[in-house]
Design an enzyme around this catalytic site. Structure first.
Site, PDB file in Angstrom:
ATOM      1  N   ASN A   1      38.407  29.974  63.552  1.00  0.00           N
ATOM      2  CA  ASN A   1      37.077  29.490  64.473  1.00  0.00           C
ATOM      3  C   ASN A   1      36.537  30.955  65.851  1.00  0.00           C
ATOM      4  OD1 ASN A   1      35.059  27.545  66.254  1.00  0.00           O
ATOM      5  ND2 ASN A   1      37.217  28.350  68.332  1.00  0.00           N
TER       6      ASN A   1
ATOM      7  N   TYR B   1      27.393  41.262  64.924  1.00  0.00           N
ATOM      8  CA  TYR B   1      27.845  39.326  65.216  1.00  0.00           C
ATOM      9  C   TYR B   1      27.884  39.406  63.634  1.00  0.00           C
ATOM     10  CZ  TYR B   1      28.538  35.334  65.236  1.00  0.00           C
ATOM     11  OH  TYR B   1      28.053  33.277  65.219  1.00  0.00           O
TER      12      TYR B   1
ATOM     13  N   LYS C   1      29.828  37.990  60.084  1.00  0.00           N
ATOM     14  CA  LYS C   1      29.819  36.732  59.826  1.00  0.00           C
ATOM     15  C   LYS C   1      29.179  36.654  57.778  1.00  0.00           C
ATOM     16  CE  LYS C   1      30.935  34.003  63.484  1.00  0.00           C
ATOM     17  NZ  LYS C   1      31.992  33.715  62.711  1.00  0.00           N
TER      18      LYS C   1
END
Length: 245
Positions: free
Chosen positions: A86, A163, A167
């Site tokens: 996470n 970012y 991902k």
């Protein structure tokens, strides 16, 4: 009792995942870069009557703390049933493709991508000791190349040079790891909690941490015939649809 490790679990969605899993009877390790903060959260939970929870120091960019956390869980539990990757950072904004410094991009990748790989590889042997090991990589719809190429997507203009591709890379790692483990009891999936109101986005999201955590848990505590190597998004309401990569 099943054992779970959640990285980045002292606030936001990670903290709520810890709460909900502990309330379901799992033993939860609250992964924290700062052990003092982790202990503070642990004490908060215990003061609320949640006892099957423990803070553990783990910085996903620091191999020494990852190994120490693995050795501690091995000594205390003998195995790990669930790993929820996470921990993540946004990086500075704006993140323009034309001038974002490479070092700034590398910093985000170190946490969001390479950190996940380091933690996963270190804990694989403990996960293999579980009858039903699960690895959930917490991703974002912003990592979808398909959606980013669709001008009609609500978040089409939310681009970024660190970012977003971190991902995308995480999604790709999920696919190849799931494929490698496809003939084992492992279930490895990428899970997007949706646009959730947390410190991460100055509480601008429309979903609650409680909702986001419940969605992640739903696709983590799965049966033996559940899918692996999939991308589940809380922003897609028709669960019969595969989230686009």
């Amino acid at each position: 009792m099943k054992t779970v490790l959640i990285t980045g679990a002292t606030r936001g969605i990670g903290k709520e995942i810890a709460r909900q899993l502990a309330e379901k009877g799992l033993f939860v390790y609250i992964g924290s870069r700062n052990i003092e903060k982790g202990i503070e959260v642990e004490n908060q939970f215990k003061n609320q009557g949640v006892s099957n929870i423990k803070a553990i120091e783990i910085d996903v960019t620091n191999p020494g703390t990852i190994l120490s956390a693995k050795e501690q869980i091995e000594a205390e539990q003998g195995k790990l049933d669930i790993l929820i990757n996470n921990a993540g950072i946004l990086g500075g904004v704006p993140q323009k493709a034309s001038d974002t410094p490479v070092d700034a991009i590398r910093e985000v990748f170190d946490t969001n991508f390479f950190g996940v790989i380091s933690v996963t590889q270190t804990f694989l042997d403990l996960l293999r000791k579980s009858d039903s090991p699960r690895i959930s990589n917490i991703t974002s719809g912003l990592g979808s190349l398909t959606l980013h190429s669709d001008p009609g997507w609500p978040y089409y203009d939310v681009k970024g040079t660190s970012y977003v591709p971190s991902k995308t890379a995480l999604n790709a790692y999920t696919v190849v790891l799931a494929y490698e483990l496809k003939d084992t009891p492992f279930k490895v999936n990428a899970i997007d909690p949706g646009y959730t109101a947390t410190d991460f986005n100055n509480h601008s999201g429309h979903l609650s941490p409680e909702n986001a955590a419940a969605f992640i848990i739903k696709h983590t505590l799965t049966s033996e015939d559940a899918p692996t190597g999939k991308f589940f998004s809380n922003d897609i309401k028709d669960e019969s649809e595969q989230s686009p990569w």
